[in-house]
Design a protein around this motif. Sequence first.
Motif, PDB file in Angstrom:
ATOM      1  N   ALA A 229       0.783  -1.280   0.047  1.00 24.88           N
ATOM      2  CA  ALA A 229       0.092  -0.067  -0.024  1.00 24.88           C
ATOM      3  C   ALA A 229       1.022   1.343  -0.091  1.00 24.88           C
ATOM      4  O   ALA A 229       0.451   2.131  -0.633  1.00 24.88           O
ATOM      5  CB  ALA A 229      -0.770  -0.205   1.248  1.00 24.88           C
ATOM      6  N   VAL A 230       1.827   1.067   0.791  1.00 29.85           N
ATOM      7  CA  VAL A 230       2.821   2.436   0.742  1.00 29.85           C
ATOM      8  C   VAL A 230       3.321   2.631  -0.666  1.00 29.85           C
ATOM      9  O   VAL A 230       3.831   3.917  -0.988  1.00 29.85           O
ATOM     10  CB  VAL A 230       3.975   2.232   1.756  1.00 29.85           C
ATOM     11  N   ARG A 231       3.723   1.584  -1.249  1.00 26.92           N
ATOM     12  CA  ARG A 231       4.281   1.902  -2.796  1.00 26.92           C
ATOM     13  C   ARG A 231       3.147   2.498  -3.605  1.00 26.92           C
ATOM     14  O   ARG A 231       3.481   3.165  -4.396  1.00 26.92           O
ATOM     15  CB  ARG A 231       5.019   0.553  -3.352  1.00 26.92           C
ATOM     16  N   GLU A 232       1.900   1.927  -3.718  1.00 25.40           N
ATOM     17  CA  GLU A 232       1.042   2.503  -4.261  1.00 25.40           C
ATOM     18  C   GLU A 232       0.492   3.783  -3.990  1.00 25.40           C
ATOM     19  O   GLU A 232       0.329   4.746  -4.942  1.00 25.40           O
ATOM     20  CB  GLU A 232      -0.298   1.452  -4.078  1.00 25.40           C
ATOM     21  N   ILE A 233       0.583   4.090  -2.705  1.00 33.03           N
ATOM     22  CA  ILE A 233       0.343   5.349  -2.472  1.00 33.03           C
ATOM     23  C   ILE A 233       1.285   6.555  -2.961  1.00 33.03           C
ATOM     24  O   ILE A 233       0.913   7.687  -3.673  1.00 33.03           O
ATOM     25  CB  ILE A 233       0.197   5.769  -0.953  1.00 33.03           C
ATOM     26  N   GLU A 234       2.713   6.104  -2.842  1.00 30.97           N
ATOM     27  CA  GLU A 234       3.464   6.848  -3.307  1.00 30.97           C
ATOM     28  C   GLU A 234       3.703   7.152  -4.814  1.00 30.97           C
ATOM     29  O   GLU A 234       3.962   8.198  -5.412  1.00 30.97           O
ATOM     30  CB  GLU A 234       5.042   6.569  -2.909  1.00 30.97           C
ATOM     31  N   ALA A 235       3.046   6.221  -5.506  1.00 29.30           N
ATOM     32  CA  ALA A 235       3.147   6.085  -7.037  1.00 29.30           C
ATOM     33  C   ALA A 235       2.120   6.890  -7.567  1.00 29.30           C
ATOM     34  O   ALA A 235       1.590   7.061  -8.661  1.00 29.30           O
ATOM     35  CB  ALA A 235       3.272   4.760  -7.460  1.00 29.30           C
ATOM     36  N   SER A 236       0.977   7.248  -6.855  1.00 29.23           N
ATOM     37  CA  SER A 236      -0.360   7.708  -6.994  1.00 29.23           C
ATOM     38  C   SER A 236      -0.283   9.267  -7.160  1.00 29.23           C
ATOM     39  O   SER A 236      -1.413   9.825  -7.540  1.00 29.23           O
ATOM     40  CB  SER A 236      -1.456   7.239  -6.019  1.00 29.23           C
ATOM     41  N   ASP A 237       0.819   9.785  -6.953  1.00 25.93           N
ATOM     42  CA  ASP A 237       0.822  11.451  -7.125  1.00 25.93           C
ATOM     43  C   ASP A 237      -0.271  12.054  -6.201  1.00 25.93           C
ATOM     44  O   ASP A 237      -0.941  12.991  -6.681  1.00 25.93           O
ATOM     45  CB  ASP A 237       0.783  11.667  -8.565  1.00 25.93           C
ATOM     46  N   GLY A 238      -0.556  11.697  -5.193  1.00 29.86           N
ATOM     47  CA  GLY A 238      -1.661  12.283  -4.124  1.00 29.86           C
ATOM     48  C   GLY A 238      -2.987  11.970  -4.493  1.00 29.86           C
ATOM     49  O   GLY A 238      -3.815  12.527  -3.614  1.00 29.86           O
ATOM     50  N   ARG A 239      -3.358  11.131  -5.282  1.00 24.79           N
ATOM     51  CA  ARG A 239      -4.478  10.564  -5.504  1.00 24.79           C
ATOM     52  C   ARG A 239      -5.077   9.719  -4.505  1.00 24.79           C
ATOM     53  O   ARG A 239      -6.366   9.406  -4.420  1.00 24.79           O
ATOM     54  CB  ARG A 239      -4.669   9.925  -6.990  1.00 24.79           C
ATOM     55  N   GLN A 240      -4.117   9.198  -3.901  1.00 30.44           N
ATOM     56  CA  GLN A 240      -4.418   8.090  -2.948  1.00 30.44           C
ATOM     57  C   GLN A 240      -3.980   8.576  -1.318  1.00 30.44           C
ATOM     58  O   GLN A 240      -2.747   9.093  -1.320  1.00 30.44           O
ATOM     59  CB  GLN A 240      -3.986   6.511  -3.287  1.00 30.44           C
ATOM     60  N   GLY A 241      -4.720   8.264  -0.339  1.00 32.15           N
ATOM     61  CA  GLY A 241      -4.266   8.574   0.767  1.00 32.15           C
ATOM     62  C   GLY A 241      -4.239   7.366   1.733  1.00 32.15           C
ATOM     63  O   GLY A 241      -4.281   6.168   1.394  1.00 32.15           O
ATOM     64  N   GLY A 242      -4.072   7.371   3.027  1.00 28.90           N
ATOM     65  CA  GLY A 242      -3.884   6.331   3.987  1.00 28.90           C
ATOM     66  C   GLY A 242      -2.375   5.960   4.230  1.00 28.90           C
ATOM     67  O   GLY A 242      -2.540   4.525   4.795  1.00 28.90           O
ATOM     68  N   ARG A 243      -1.558   6.784   4.020  1.00 27.97           N
ATOM     69  CA  ARG A 243      -0.135   6.264   4.232  1.00 27.97           C
ATOM     70  C   ARG A 243       0.011   5.801   5.801  1.00 27.97           C
ATOM     71  O   ARG A 243       0.878   4.953   6.152  1.00 27.97           O
ATOM     72  CB  ARG A 243       0.764   7.313   3.922  1.00 27.97           C
ATOM     73  N   GLY A 244      -0.465   7.005   6.661  1.00 28.17           N
ATOM     74  CA  GLY A 244      -0.577   6.486   7.928  1.00 28.17           C
ATOM     75  C   GLY A 244      -1.133   5.164   8.424  1.00 28.17           C
ATOM     76  O   GLY A 244      -0.584   4.343   9.237  1.00 28.17           O
ATOM     77  N   LEU A 245      -2.248   4.929   7.826  1.00 31.52           N
ATOM     78  CA  LEU A 245      -2.782   3.661   8.034  1.00 31.52           C
ATOM     79  C   LEU A 245      -1.893   2.293   7.506  1.00 31.52           C
ATOM     80  O   LEU A 245      -1.845   1.301   8.132  1.00 31.52           O
ATOM     81  CB  LEU A 245      -4.098   3.341   7.365  1.00 31.52           C
ATOM     82  N   ALA A 246      -1.064   2.683   6.363  1.00 27.64           N
ATOM     83  CA  ALA A 246      -0.340   1.669   5.942  1.00 27.64           C
ATOM     84  C   ALA A 246       0.879   1.347   6.844  1.00 27.64           C
ATOM     85  O   ALA A 246       1.306   0.223   7.009  1.00 27.64           O
ATOM     86  CB  ALA A 246       0.109   1.927   4.403  1.00 27.64           C
ATOM     87  N   ILE A 247       1.366   2.303   7.340  1.00 31.06           N
ATOM     88  CA  ILE A 247       2.695   2.280   8.176  1.00 31.06           C
ATOM     89  C   ILE A 247       1.979   1.540   9.555  1.00 31.06           C
ATOM     90  O   ILE A 247       2.828   0.589  10.151  1.00 31.06           O
ATOM     91  CB  ILE A 247       3.207   3.591   8.367  1.00 31.06           C
TER      92      ILE A 247
END
Length: 428
Positions: free
Chosen positions: A52-70
Amino acid sequence: MSDTSTTAKPAAPVVAQQNNRGAVTSVVLGILGITLAFGFTSPFAWLAGRKAVREIEASDGRQGGRGLAIAGQVLGVIGTVYLVLWLVIGFTAGISDVELTGVFRTALNQAFGPNAIVYALAAIGLNVHFGYTGLLNFGQAGFMAVGAYGLAVSVVTWDLPFWMGVIVALLAPVALAIVLGLPTLRLRADYLAIATIATAEILRLVFGAVETKDVFGGSNGLNGFASTYQDMNPFSERLDLGIVSFSARDLWSMVVGWTLVALCCLLVWALMRSPWGRVLRSIREDEEAVRSLGKNVFAYKMQALVLGGVFGGLAGLFLALKQASVVPSDYSTNMTFLAFTALLIGGAARVLGPVIGAMVLWFLIAGLGDFFDQATSGPSPLMPDWFMDNTQASLVRFIATGLGLMLLMIFRPQGIFGDRREIAIDGR
């Protein structure tokens, strides 16, 4: 005097952020791993969070939830440590009345034992059908049944020699495949699926019917046909290696069974690297393109159906010899679906995928069954009666195995060795 003006850049459109589903899944699995599942879901939580962290970083801000993934990754690490400690303590000191060493021994016995061989052979046949050709056969139990009853009826009812019965057992699946394939293989894949599952159930009912009891033995089945096979057993003593232990009868069945599995895998390996096998793979991908090149798609499908059916009949034949009896209830639809489970665990369109999948499947079923049986019995059971009794424990192993299969399909749908494209059935 020139007038200079500055043109303002248009504001970038505001894109609503959505939480990444993998991040939410990671947190849920992490919580389950710490609270309910003794840490078994924790490694999946860490993997889901990392993805999920990789997908969020590659989404250019379109996806959130980095805190949840961590957070899911952290919970996964904690739960994994908890799982390791729980297993170490369990194997060394035991947990309540549960002896994990015994659980592990039981699981290994089944992973290498005759039951795994039966499902490995059945799954090899399904691999030819589904993995390499794209045929949906939901009636592999029917091919197994005609193979087993072909031997039993030949020897017991018709009083033929044992080796003649083996030949009949291998020819019966060929006849069944031709009967099923002629009306269905020119149609869509779902017609074959419906025909095979219906035929398997019809055969099971016919073999167990009162009207056919004189031929097939009714619901009690047939026995007394495996004496020749048992007399060839060169082993007279039990094999005990400490971590695994097999009786002389099971040891003989394992030698015969794993030899059959090796020969079947070698045959599949050779065929799928031949021009014939490459045509089968092409049919799985796009049969219209294969037809446009002048290939007889129907003939290739029929050949694949026959070959996979013979492997299924061989599995039924081995099951009959292993237990020295045939009973209609042994060839229910559940047997087909468990064989499919073994195939998906190991990976479709891989030579060793069905074999490894069958071993993993029986390792989980036997190990979890023994664990829950010990955890719900004894003077001070690990699980109290209000939570789970001994009767329910025998079924929980299938629930846990199903949960594991669901997680596998979420995070690695191609199985252990497979390719994600091999299990796609859209458009077939």
